[in-house]
Design a protein around this motif. Structure first.
Motif, mmCIF file in Angstrom:
data_model
loop_
_atom_site.group_PDB
_atom_site.id
_atom_site.type_symbol
_atom_site.label_atom_id
_atom_site.label_comp_id
_atom_site.label_asym_id
_atom_site.label_seq_id
_atom_site.Cartn_x
_atom_site.Cartn_y
_atom_site.Cartn_z
ATOM 1 N N ARG A 84 0.863 -1.247 0.011
ATOM 2 C CA ARG A 84 0.073 0.169 0.092
ATOM 3 C C ARG A 84 0.909 1.088 0.120
ATOM 4 N N THR A 110 -3.575 5.073 -3.026
ATOM 5 C CA THR A 110 -4.628 6.003 -2.805
ATOM 6 C C THR A 110 -4.186 7.432 -2.618
ATOM 7 N N GLN A 166 -9.859 -0.013 4.562
ATOM 8 C CA GLN A 166 -11.134 0.026 3.688
ATOM 9 C C GLN A 166 -10.603 -0.644 2.242
ATOM 10 N N PRO A 167 -10.683 -1.621 1.756
ATOM 11 C CA PRO A 167 -10.062 -2.174 0.655
ATOM 12 C C PRO A 167 -10.690 -1.477 -0.596
ATOM 13 N N ARG A 168 -11.956 -0.810 -0.542
ATOM 14 C CA ARG A 168 -12.527 -0.160 -1.699
ATOM 15 C C ARG A 168 -11.502 1.157 -2.010
ATOM 16 N N THR A 169 -10.820 1.533 -1.235
ATOM 17 C CA THR A 169 -9.746 2.936 -1.141
ATOM 18 C C THR A 169 -8.448 2.450 -2.054
ATOM 19 N N ARG A 170 -8.436 1.218 -2.202
ATOM 20 C CA ARG A 170 -7.015 0.724 -3.061
ATOM 21 C C ARG A 170 -7.218 0.987 -4.498
ATOM 22 N N ALA A 206 -7.739 4.451 -5.496
ATOM 23 C CA ALA A 206 -8.916 5.403 -5.497
ATOM 24 C C ALA A 206 -8.366 6.848 -5.223
ATOM 25 N N LEU A 253 -14.042 9.487 -3.993
ATOM 26 C CA LEU A 253 -14.454 9.169 -2.903
ATOM 27 C C LEU A 253 -14.333 10.565 -2.010
ATOM 28 N N THR A 291 -18.477 9.514 2.096
ATOM 29 C CA THR A 291 -18.466 8.312 1.962
ATOM 30 C C THR A 291 -17.535 7.337 2.433
#
Length: 320
Positions: free
Chosen positions: A113, A150, A205-209, A211, A285, A289
């Motif tokens: 990351r 991110t 939060q995986p969805r921020t990878r 993003a 994002l 959110t």
């Protein structure tokens, strides 16, 4: 917190100090590289923080700083980096080349990351050298998808230790009025605690990878109103005199000729030609959110701008 071993580059700055303290509270092991011990020694007192004197512009040193880490956070940024096209050497070195080298080090060492601090308005085609360098820095951050970058784009950040509202309050302590460039420039100031919270949540939060996250506060202000609020909360509110564009550029040119960092530069004026607010059209994002309840200027600023004697009076009346 799943990411427990974290390197924070640029940790000695305003946002970095708040973020390192929060990561320490979360139980993370935080490695803080610093060029000078004196600027970072207060962070070494925090639990789980390892302060290491290091030159982040040395590639071998950089690889050693990211080796074995779960995540690397880059907060390095400057407001004044020289005048050139598309941007000056300072911007190129810190906003573009440094993130490219950090990402390369992360990829070489298998770091999963990378969290990168950018800014609202960042674009290779931006109106200012600052914006253009930040835009190219974002491209550098994305140069290795395997580190799951991110990118954070905050508006101006305020809070204890800031160089924004605090500066305007200080000016009003010494001036009978404030001659202000770009008085109608629009900002969406975001509290430092909310920015820090966004970084912490992004780690988990995986969805921020991969993003982008745009960060603005709950309200949009013109600059003149923010200056007035800073003076009011500090108990020194002065009249604000908005300057026409030609006079603002003359003022900025004179500031650039003085020793040290200028209060405002011509490049800053170029940045303020674009509204510094979250743009829903980007579909990035946001703090909302991520589930963050935003802190307003009115709720936070009085607590650190108010003079000490007035704060003591407030506490006495509250029985504290």
């Amino acid at each position: 917190m799943r990411s427990t071993n974290i390197t924070v580059i640029g940790a000695t700055g305003f946002i970095g100090c708040h973020l390192v303290a929060r990561l320490a509270e979360e139980g993370a092991n935080v490695l803080v590289p610093a060029r000078h011990y004196e600027r970072a020694k207060h962070l070494a007192l925090l639990p789980g923080v390892d302060l290491r004197l290091a030159d982040i512009h040395d590639d071998e040193v950089l690889r050693s700083l990211v080796r074995g880490r779960d995540a690397v956070i880059n907060l390095v940024g400057i407001l004044h980096g020289g005048r050139s096209q598309p941007y000056g050497e300072g911007f190129r070195r810190l906003h573009v080349e440094l993130p490219r080298r950090i990402v390369a080090a992360c990829r070489a060492e298998g770091v999963p990351r990378y969290l990168h601090m950018s800014a609202l308005g960042a674009s290779p085609a931006g109106t200012s050298a600052y914006q253009r360098s930040k835009g190219d820095g974002e491209a550098a951050a994305r140069s290795a998808p395997e580190v799951a970058p991110t990118i954070f784009r905050p508006s101006v950040v305020f809070g204890p230790g800031d160089h924004f509202l605090t500066m305007f309050a200080a000016l009003q302590r010494h001036l009978p009025l404030v001659p202000l460039a770009a008085p109608t420039a629009r900002f969406q100031p975001v509290y430092v605690g909310d920015v820090v919270e966004a970084f912490v949540r992004a780690l988990n939060q995986p969805r921020t990878r991969g993003a982008e996250i745009e960060l603005g506060g709950p309200a949009v202000f013109i600059l003149a109103d923010l200056v007035r609020l800073a003076g009011r909360y500090a108990g020194v509110e002065r009249p604000v005199l908005g300057l026409p564009d030609w006079m603002a550029r003359l003022q900025a040119t004179l500031f650039e000729l003085l020793p040290g960092e200028p209060i405002i530069s011509r490049d800053n004026l170029d940045s303020m030609k674009v509204d510094n607010v979250v743009d829903p059209a980007t579909k990035a994002l946001t703090a909302e959110t991520l589930g963050i309840k935003l802190t307003s200027v009115e709720d936070a600023a009085p607590h650190y701008l108010v003079p000490a004697d007035r704060m003591d009076a407030f506490r006495a009346r509250a029985g504290r």
